[in-house]
Enzyme design. Structure first.
Site, short mmCIF file in Angstrom:
data_model
loop_
_atom_site.label_atom_id
_atom_site.label_comp_id
_atom_site.label_asym_id
_atom_site.label_seq_id
_atom_site.Cartn_x
_atom_site.Cartn_y
_atom_site.Cartn_z
N HIS A 24 -19.80 -13.48 24.00
CA HIS A 24 -20.15 -14.32 22.84
C HIS A 24 -21.35 -13.74 22.09
CE1 HIS A 24 -22.76 -17.73 21.33
NE2 HIS A 24 -21.73 -17.73 20.51
N GLU A 82 -17.95 -9.26 18.94
CA GLU A 82 -18.23 -10.19 17.84
C GLU A 82 -19.32 -9.59 16.96
OE1 GLU A 82 -19.19 -14.22 19.03
OE2 GLU A 82 -18.86 -14.94 16.97
MG MG Z 1 -17.84 -19.64 19.82
#
Ligand code: MG
Length: 391
Positions: A317, A337
């Site tokens: 994350h 990400e």
């Molecule tokens: Mg999230």
């Protein structure tokens, strides 16, 4: 041998200009209480914690965390720092165990594990600097020529604006895009249609050769998610992220078992055993632990091995250096990400203001340098005037 001489935790509160997105830019766990709007901002996303671990030769390792920074600072200062000082940073596994076991009664999830994470990340940065190698070279080395990233923004808002943003991101070369839902159970069928309309609008712009990811940030419940999944499946999303609150593991299991849309989650799960439980129960098809919550790089590497055995890809994350190093060093981490650099909106952007050294994506990829020791981050002076810093 260099030993650890000090641990310094600081909280950085952004006082500079912000561009707040719409009140329902992303669903969240409080939506169900009808507290939309203020709730997301009450999470204090505009605060960040840095953790500097200094060795006896003057080398400093830099870690960070972004969950409840003022509380995490207290845990580091009062509890963890004395457990670390005097140790050899290369004994990181033993240091981790000591921090974990001596905080176990109160620290297993949330504040305690986040504090451990910040120190552990700093230790890895320190080890890299002491041996003159980038952290990814200590973790397994290069598994890809460069790191594919996904464009993580597209907050829920006017459809035309979202399409315009998506079109610009396509033009910039991104090949994967995450958008946020703005509506949940309190908005009924009309909200469902609004959610669907936006997901369809983004898919329409990015076409069918690119990946679409969908984010709920725990703003739905099981009943609502069950009804949304069949409607979303025709859009072929790569995943649906955190449809329900993190504690509802049975809900994740039920949704993932529907086999309509791969379910992603884990950024609010903590520890090796917590993530192993998600994998063992088939709760997620994509695991997204947050390195600076889950126990740092030491815990992340153990989880990576477990996830590989389950053949569940890991996509840590958030877009930060520790995640890029882990992604580079693990073949089972296919993509990272990435928050495109913008004004300060929801707070994810703050690391561009606190640190220097974060790589900038080009054409949908980013690169790590083989020569820079450690994680490659330094504290930036450029925006210091916009921060209130708690020592
Ligand atoms: Mg999230």
């Amino acid at each position: 041998m260099a030993t650890i001489t000090s641990v310094r935790a600081r909280v950085w509160t952004w006082k500079g200009p912000t561009v707040p997105p719409a009140g329902n830019f992303c669903t969240n766990a409080s939506d169900i209480l009808g507290e939309r709007g203020d709730a997301m901002h009450s999470f204090r996303f505009h605060q960040w914690l840095t953790c500097e671990v200094e060795a006896s030769d003057g080398t400093v390792g830099l870690g960070n965390a972004a969950l409840a920074p003022t509380l995490v600072k207290r845990a580091i200062d009062d509890w963890l720092a004395p457990l670390v000082i005097g140790e050899d940073p290369f004994d990181h596994a033993m240091i981790w165990e000591r921090m974990y076991r001596r905080t176990h009664a109160w620290g297993r999830k949330g504040i305690g594990m986040t504090a451990i994470s910040a120190i552990d990340i700093a230790l890895w940065d320190l080890m890299g600097k002491l041996v003159g190698k980038p952290v990814f070279k200590l973790l397994g080395g290069r598994t890809k020529a460069r790191i594919p990233v996904y464009y993580s923004k597209l907050y829920a808002g006017p459809v035309a604006a979202m399409q315009e943003e998506a079109a610009a991101a396509v033009k910039a070369g991104y090949r994967a895009f995450k958008t946020r839902f703005g509506y949940g159970p309190a908005d009924g069928m009309a909200g469902m249609r609004e959610n669907l309309r936006r997901a369809e609008a983004v898919r329409e712009v990015i076409g069918w050769d690119r990946d679409l990811m969908l984010e709920c940030y725990m703003g739905w419940n099981l009943d609502y998610a069950r009804r949304m999944l069949p409607q979303l499946a025709p859009l072929a999303p790569r995943w649906l992220e955190e449809p329900v609150i993190a504690d509802d593991v049975a809900g994740y299991v039920a949704l993932n078992a529907m086999n309509l849309v791969p379910i992603a989650g884990g950024e609010h799960e903590f520890s090796v055993m917590g993530c192993a439980d998600l994998l063992r129960r088939g709760a997620v098809s994509v695991l997204q632990y947050d390195t600076n919550r889950v126990g740092g790089i030491t815990a992340a590497q153990k989880i990576n091995a477990i996830a590989e055995a389950f053949q569940v890809p890991v996509i840590p994350h958030a877009g930060q250096m520790h995640n890029y190093h882990l992604t580079m060093a693990n073949a089972n981490c296919p993509i990272a990400e990435y928050f495109p650099v913008f004004d300060v909106e929801v707070g994810n952007e703050l690391f561009y203001y606190i640190f220097e050294g974060d790589p900038v994506a080009e054409g949908g990829f980013l690169q790590l340098d083989d020569a820079t020791p450690g994680l490659g981050l330094t504290l930036s002076d450029r925006h210091r005037a916009h921060f209130e810093v708690m020592e």
